[in-house]
Design a protein around this motif. Sequence first.
Motif, short mmCIF file in Angstrom:
data_model
loop_
_atom_site.label_atom_id
_atom_site.label_comp_id
_atom_site.label_asym_id
_atom_site.label_seq_id
_atom_site.Cartn_x
_atom_site.Cartn_y
_atom_site.Cartn_z
N UNK A 159 0.84 -1.21 0.00
CA UNK A 159 0.00 0.00 0.00
C UNK A 159 0.87 1.25 0.00
N UNK A 160 1.97 1.20 0.72
CA UNK A 160 2.89 2.35 0.76
C UNK A 160 3.48 2.62 -0.62
N UNK A 161 3.86 1.56 -1.30
CA UNK A 161 4.47 1.73 -2.62
C UNK A 161 3.45 2.26 -3.63
N UNK A 162 2.23 1.74 -3.51
CA UNK A 162 1.15 2.20 -4.40
C UNK A 162 0.83 3.68 -4.13
N UNK A 163 0.84 4.05 -2.86
CA UNK A 163 0.58 5.45 -2.51
C UNK A 163 1.66 6.36 -3.09
N UNK A 164 2.91 5.92 -3.01
CA UNK A 164 4.01 6.74 -3.55
C UNK A 164 3.83 6.93 -5.06
N UNK A 165 3.41 5.88 -5.76
CA UNK A 165 3.16 5.99 -7.20
C UNK A 165 2.06 7.01 -7.48
#
Length: 391
Positions: A304-310
């Motif tokens: 979820x963190x990586x998706x949020x950064x994208x």
Amino acid sequence: MLDRLEPQSPDALLALIQMHAADERPDKIDLGVGVYRTDEGATPVFGAIKEAERRLVEDQDSKSYLGPEGDTGFVTALMPYAFGENPTMGGRLAGMQTPGGTGAVRLALALGQKAGLKWLHMGTPSWPNHAQIAQDLALEIAPFNHASDDGTANVEAALDAIRGAGAGEAILLHGCCHNPTGIDYTIEEWEALAEAIAESGIFPIIDIAYQGLGHGIEEDAAGYRRVLDKVPEAFIAYSCDKNFGLYRDRVGAFYMLADSADMLDKAQSNANALARASWSMPPDHGAAAVRLVLRDEKLVQNWRGELTAMRERLRKVRDRLAQSGEAGRLDLAPLGTQNGLFSMLPVSKEEVARLRQEHGIYMAGSGRINVAGLTMGNIDKFIRALADVTG
Ligand code: PMP
């Protein structure tokens, strides 16, 4: 025998990739390719996926066949994200793994056809493969304009198509982050669509390829879930290739919503038979990695963190474009309210060619740009070039 074949034109975007690769200008910009890029121009493997893959290599003790439905643990683990708190909608919704979202769209249209589907209503422009798959199955396409000139969705056109539809007709809707326009329906528009669909009886097919890249996992699902809440039957094609960064591993799922458990069984057995006759069973690796991520709280957090950064990076690029306002005769403001990887610029083929030749900027002839190809380092050059060719 092969002499009877007509040559087919190559994929235009692949030709663009080759041209871009051959361009030696160091400040060239690639806005054609359909993958996410970081501000450094990379398309990395998600950390959560890397960890899941490590565990797979370590723990997987067999690669024996699964079945046409693929990794059912993956299919189930994805459902709360796609469908929310009541993921089976009372036992009326079930799915199977497919080779990418493309496999799921193929299955949706093929199964629809087996059940009597003749006409596919579809907003245009759309992802080009939608029309190619429909044509390959000899389905008739009934196009309507997806967007209005002001850069908002033309919901009236969709409503007209729905209200005029009869038996054997389906409508294909993008769940979120519309490809190629970036223009999504508002929640009020989804509600109007849901009501009209329920009233007319047209069969909804929802294609979800970018969940989480617009406003958030739940936010991006809110609209299409309104439709699913109101209708007796629907098909859903889902791709994990963008929101888990798995592109070449081909991870997707096809879900069926039916009016009763009996009808759902019937639909599933037909979908299985079609999958068997097409690809027998889907590739395992990427879906197994997604299953491991979704079943581990810590990996879910990482993902979820990586998706949020994208998502935040895409938003930052869009905000910067929108803030710059005018570039030549173009108004870039609408790009700020659009979602996902793509937007369309109203540029001519000649202007696209000039951007390529004079500025080393590569984009589809249609004017579609992948906003993830822009970085804080090249965005000003891009805006100046747009002003130059359209001024
Ligand atoms: N639907 C849409 C709208 C898409 O944009 C894409 C991918 N570009 C797909 C489906 C298929 O995705 P996949 O790569 O998982 O086959």
